[in-house]
Motif scaffolding. Structure first.
Motif, PDB file in Angstrom:
ATOM      1  N   LYS A   1     -30.136  30.729   9.612  1.00 19.64           N
ATOM      2  CA  LYS A   1     -30.236  30.379   8.188  1.00 19.64           C
ATOM      3  C   LYS A   1     -30.298  28.876   8.057  1.00 19.64           C
ATOM      4  O   LYS A   1     -29.529  28.160   8.691  1.00 19.64           O
ATOM      5  CB  LYS A   1     -29.000  30.899   7.435  1.00 19.64           C
ATOM      6  N   ARG A   2     -31.216  28.415   7.255  1.00 21.80           N
ATOM      7  CA  ARG A   2     -31.256  26.986   6.981  1.00 21.80           C
ATOM      8  C   ARG A   2     -31.353  26.746   5.489  1.00 21.80           C
ATOM      9  O   ARG A   2     -31.886  27.567   4.743  1.00 21.80           O
ATOM     10  CB  ARG A   2     -32.399  26.323   7.738  1.00 21.80           C
TER      11      ARG A   2
ATOM     12  N   PRO B   1     -30.049  36.372   5.413  1.00 20.77           N
ATOM     13  CA  PRO B   1     -30.404  35.403   6.452  1.00 20.77           C
ATOM     14  C   PRO B   1     -31.903  35.137   6.453  1.00 20.77           C
ATOM     15  O   PRO B   1     -32.676  35.909   5.875  1.00 20.77           O
ATOM     16  CB  PRO B   1     -29.982  36.119   7.736  1.00 20.77           C
ATOM     17  N   ASP B   2     -32.320  34.059   7.087  1.00 20.73           N
ATOM     18  CA  ASP B   2     -33.748  33.811   7.257  1.00 20.73           C
ATOM     19  C   ASP B   2     -34.303  34.705   8.349  1.00 20.73           C
ATOM     20  O   ASP B   2     -35.410  35.228   8.262  1.00 20.73           O
ATOM     21  CB  ASP B   2     -33.991  32.340   7.633  1.00 20.73           C
ATOM     22  N   ARG B   3     -33.517  34.841   9.424  1.00 16.59           N
ATOM     23  CA  ARG B   3     -33.924  35.698  10.546  1.00 16.59           C
ATOM     24  C   ARG B   3     -32.699  36.427  11.058  1.00 16.59           C
ATOM     25  O   ARG B   3     -31.561  35.995  10.833  1.00 16.59           O
ATOM     26  CB  ARG B   3     -34.495  34.854  11.693  1.00 16.59           C
TER      27      ARG B   3
ATOM     28  N   ARG C   1     -33.729  39.726  -4.204  1.00  9.66           N
ATOM     29  CA  ARG C   1     -33.056  38.451  -4.487  1.00  9.66           C
ATOM     30  C   ARG C   1     -31.950  38.626  -5.521  1.00  9.66           C
ATOM     31  O   ARG C   1     -31.012  37.843  -5.575  1.00  9.66           O
ATOM     32  CB  ARG C   1     -34.049  37.418  -5.024  1.00  9.66           C
TER      33      ARG C   1
ATOM     34  N   GLU D   1     -28.522  34.562  -4.757  1.00  9.86           N
ATOM     35  CA  GLU D   1     -29.555  33.546  -4.643  1.00  9.86           C
ATOM     36  C   GLU D   1     -30.590  33.581  -5.749  1.00  9.86           C
ATOM     37  O   GLU D   1     -31.743  33.238  -5.553  1.00  9.86           O
ATOM     38  CB  GLU D   1     -30.225  33.674  -3.282  1.00  9.86           C
TER      39      GLU D   1
END
Lengths: 178, 288, 281
Positions: B11-12, B54-56, C273, C278
């Protein structure tokens, strides 16, 4: 917390302290119920009135002015709640009255009468309105059946004062009960 | 009892990498998450709690992938989450707030729900204050309200982000007792900076530094990392990575001890500081 | 005030506690008056009373005082048939109050502005659709939910709650605007003229909220809408009033519907979402 006075408990209740309400309840619920029972023999109505009383205390503890006995203030709330609960029941019964037996209605009405009698100056209220000195004398002589001299010893006042106070108490009581 | 499995989580936030390929399994018992601010502890806990995606990578809990609708619902039905900043509405009373969260947790029956609210509020010792507004409560009490809502329904998975922040030592002790009884049999993920909480409570500890897991094992194994590398002396040694004056007036130091130094048994804190120091050092002086 | 020297006898207290109706009035009345002043005799009564009596009595009282206070909106929702839990979730939204306040203030501004221009209907048509959008955005922002971040990790957080909130909040805003329209006297403005843009803007805000922060989403829509309406009118020619300009005529309405459909599609595709914290952040 058991060492706190009722007045201090009321202050805490005004600040939303739940335990303080519980403690106040445990101190007063019994005698209130018993005293109310002597005015209304229906245990359901009495229980409802007591419950309403403490809910009212929870919501309005901030309104107690800090003068006199908290127990007296609470009793004032309780007796009014009982009247309200009885009147509500009366209303409900009256709505069904064309089906209800007259006897049932009369029982409720009789209690109502006793109750209203209390509110308009019978012995209890009259006694309550006596000053502590007069009341002490009445309680000592009437309740315990003490003689004038014995009451004088108990209350540590001259026998003559006992007699005078009894006279004044009788006058006041007669006036109140007339 | 199913475990919680974290696989390849990344996650960024803009340029900042919060989590970088995190792989870890959590077993029943109390799992501590240790790391400095910004290490990614909160992000990891948020993702496991399904408050963030998460992103990935993915999280599996209760046998399902929590990124799917069913998996997320199943996870949320079985978890309690204490965020680092609860953000509750200040005008609510403690009772009203916990009651509100209980509705969100599908406690539709008012009587059962109120009994449960009273139960969790007494677990954290707030029976007296339950009807006071949250804005009138002290910081420690507010944290206890937040802990109480996490305990609703006795969840199998308890995620606590800095639960002891703002609590005084006596309250921290009560919290440890509470966790011991209330969380028996559950999987607890607990993040903290307090190494003594870890030593006292956790069966397992994970150290997170800069978004990566640098240690996973028992607290004693973490302490053992610093075996032979902790000593005390009257003055600070220039070769020490870290040094501080203890209560007794000696200087405790971690690093490469000079010969003849008075070695001491390492604590969990020593092991952690050694790791954290190394990592900071590696960042400052990257290998050529 | 207390008669510390005199107390009721044990026997009297016991009889009062167990069989109060069978004591003569004078003694009972005397005792009752005394009890108001004397804590010691009151506690003595308790010794004759079964402890389960106090526990049961307290349980009923606790149940009553623990009930959260029900706001008028909550009562309205509940009596209209909504389950009590949902009524509470929706009406307990502090954002509701904030959004409500914004709506009221904004309506006043619109009314004032309308009275300042000759093109009353036009001023109304420009500003009124922005209100439901503001209300919806406020209620979807994470800080609007009183449970805060802890509430996100619960089973009922997400789409179902969001939709119900929007319907109630958006519906409320639309009603307020309708009333304002009557008050301002902008009669002759067909409902579709402002309801359609309201819906499209509100849906647009939610759609954008899946990418942007609330300031960016709402700000860009407000600016975009005002610019669009003014530009279209300018293209129509300056002697055309806003109400008659293309934006609000048939062609414009079709475009608005298309925008609404697009926004809803985006919301549906990115609905996940709304499951986490978020949105609008």
């Amino acid at each position: 917390m058991g060492a706190l006075t009722d007045a201090q408990l009321l202050e805490a209740i005004a600040a939303s302290d739940r335990d303080a309400l519980r403690l106040l309840h445990d101190r007063h619920a019994s005698w209130l119920s018993l005293r109310l029972h002597r005015r209304c023999h229906d245990p359901e109505l009495v229980a409802e009135a007591v419950q309403d009383t403490f809910v009212a205390v929870w919501r309005s503890a901030g309104r107690w002015e800090g003068r006199g006995e908290p127990a007296a203030w609470i009793w004032g709330i309780a007796i009014r709640r009982l009247i309200g609960v009885i009147r509500a029941r009366n209303r409900w019964d009256r709505d069904r009255s064309f089906r209800a037996e007259p006897a049932g209605e009369m029982v409720v009405a009789a209690e109502d009468a006793v109750l209203l009698g209390v509110e308009h100056g019978d012995l209890a209220a009259a006694l309550g309105s006596l000053s502590p000195e007069l009341r002490a004398v009445v309680q000592a002589t009437v309740l315990d059946g003490l003689t004038t001299r014995e009451a004088a010893h108990l209350l540590r006042i001259p026998a003559g004062t006992v007699k005078t106070r009894m006279m004044r108490a009788r006058q006041q009581l007669r006036g109140a009960l007339a | 009892m199913t475990a919680v499995q974290v696989k390849g989580l990344a996650k960024r936030f803009g340029p900042v990498v919060a989590l970088d390929d995190v792989d870890i399994d959590f077993e029943p018992g109390i799992n501590g998450l240790l790391g400095p601010n910004g290490a990614g502890k909160t992000t990891l806990l948020r993702i496991v709690a399904t408050a963030m995606a998460p992103d990935r990578g993915r999280v599996e809990a209760f046998g399902a992938d929590v990124s799917t609708r069913e998996g997320r619902l199943a996870a949320r039905r079985n978890l309690g989450y204490l965020p680092q900043e609860p953000g509750f509405h200040r005008n609510f009373s403690a009772f009203d707030f916990v009651d509100y969260v209980a509705i969100l947790k599908e406690w539709g029956n008012r009587k059962n729900r109120h009994d449960e609210v009273r139960r969790v509020l007494s677990l954290v010792g707030l029976e007296r204050e339950m009807h006071k507004r949250i804005s009138q409560l002290s910081g420690g009490m507010r944290r206890r309200v937040a802990i109480a809502q996490a305990l609703i329904g006795n969840p199998q998975l308890l995620i606590l982000d800095e639960p002891t922040a703002g609590l005084d030592p006596e309250q921290r002790l009560r919290f440890r007792e509470l966790l011991g009884t209330a969380a028996a049999g559950s999987i607890v993920l607990l993040s903290t900076h307090q190494t003594d909480d870890v030593a006292a409570l956790c069966q397992r500890v994970v150290v997170l530094l800069d978004g990566r897991i640098t240690f996973s094992g028992t607290p004693s194994a973490l302490a053992e990392l610093a075996v032979g590398r902790v000593w005390t002396a009257a003055t600070r040694d220039p070769n020490a990575d870290l040094a501080w004056v203890t209560g007794e007036g000696r200087v405790r130091q971690i690093g490469s001890p000079p010969s003849g130094a008075e070695l001491v048994a390492p604590t969990v804190e020593d092991g952690y500081l050694l790791l954290a120091g190394r990592s900071a050092d590696a960042l400052a002086n990257p290998a050529p | 005030m207390t008669d510390t020297d005199w107390h009721a006898s044990d026997e009297l207290i016991a009889r009062f506690a167990t069989d109060p109706s069978n004591i003569d009035h004078a003694r009972a009345a005397s005792l009752e008056a005394h009890l108001v002043d004397c804590a010691r005799c009151r506690s003595q009564i308790n010794e004759h009373v079964d402890s389960s009596f106090l526990d049961d009595s307290w349980a009923r009282i606790a149940d009553e005082i623990d009930r959260p206070h029900e706001s008028p909106i909550e009562r309205l929702l509940r009596t209209s048939g909504m389950p009590a839990g949902w009524a509470r979730l929706i009406s307990a939204t502090p954002g509701l109050r904030g959004a409500g306040a914004i709506s009221v203030v904004a309506i006043l501004i619109v009314a004032v502005l309308s009275s300042l221009t000759t093109d009353t209907a036009g001023a109304f048509l420009i500003f009124a659709p922005l209100l439901p959008m503001a209300a919806v955005a406020a209620s979807f922002h994470p800080t609007a939910d009183p449970a805060g971040e802890a509430g996100v990790a619960t089973p009922l957080h997400g789409w179902a709650l969001a939709v119900r909130r929007t319907l109630v909040l958006g519906g409320g805003a639309l009603v307020l605007i309708g009333l304002a329209e009557l008050a301002v006297g902008a009669v002759g403005v067909p409902i579709a003229a402002w309801v359609l843009p309201s819906l499209a803007l509100a849906a647009g805000a939610l759609a954008l909220g899946t990418w942007l922060r609330i300031e960016a989403a709402v700000g860009s829509l407000v600016a975009g809408w005002v610019v669009l309406v003014c530009a279209v009118r300018w293209l129509d020619g300056t002697d055309v009033s806003f109400a008659d300009s293309t934006t609000f005529a048939l062609g414009g309405r079709l475009c608005t519907v298309a925008a609404l459909v697009l926004a809803v599609a985006v919301i549906v595709v990115r609905r996940d979402r709304f499951q986490t914290m978020e949105v609008f952040t």
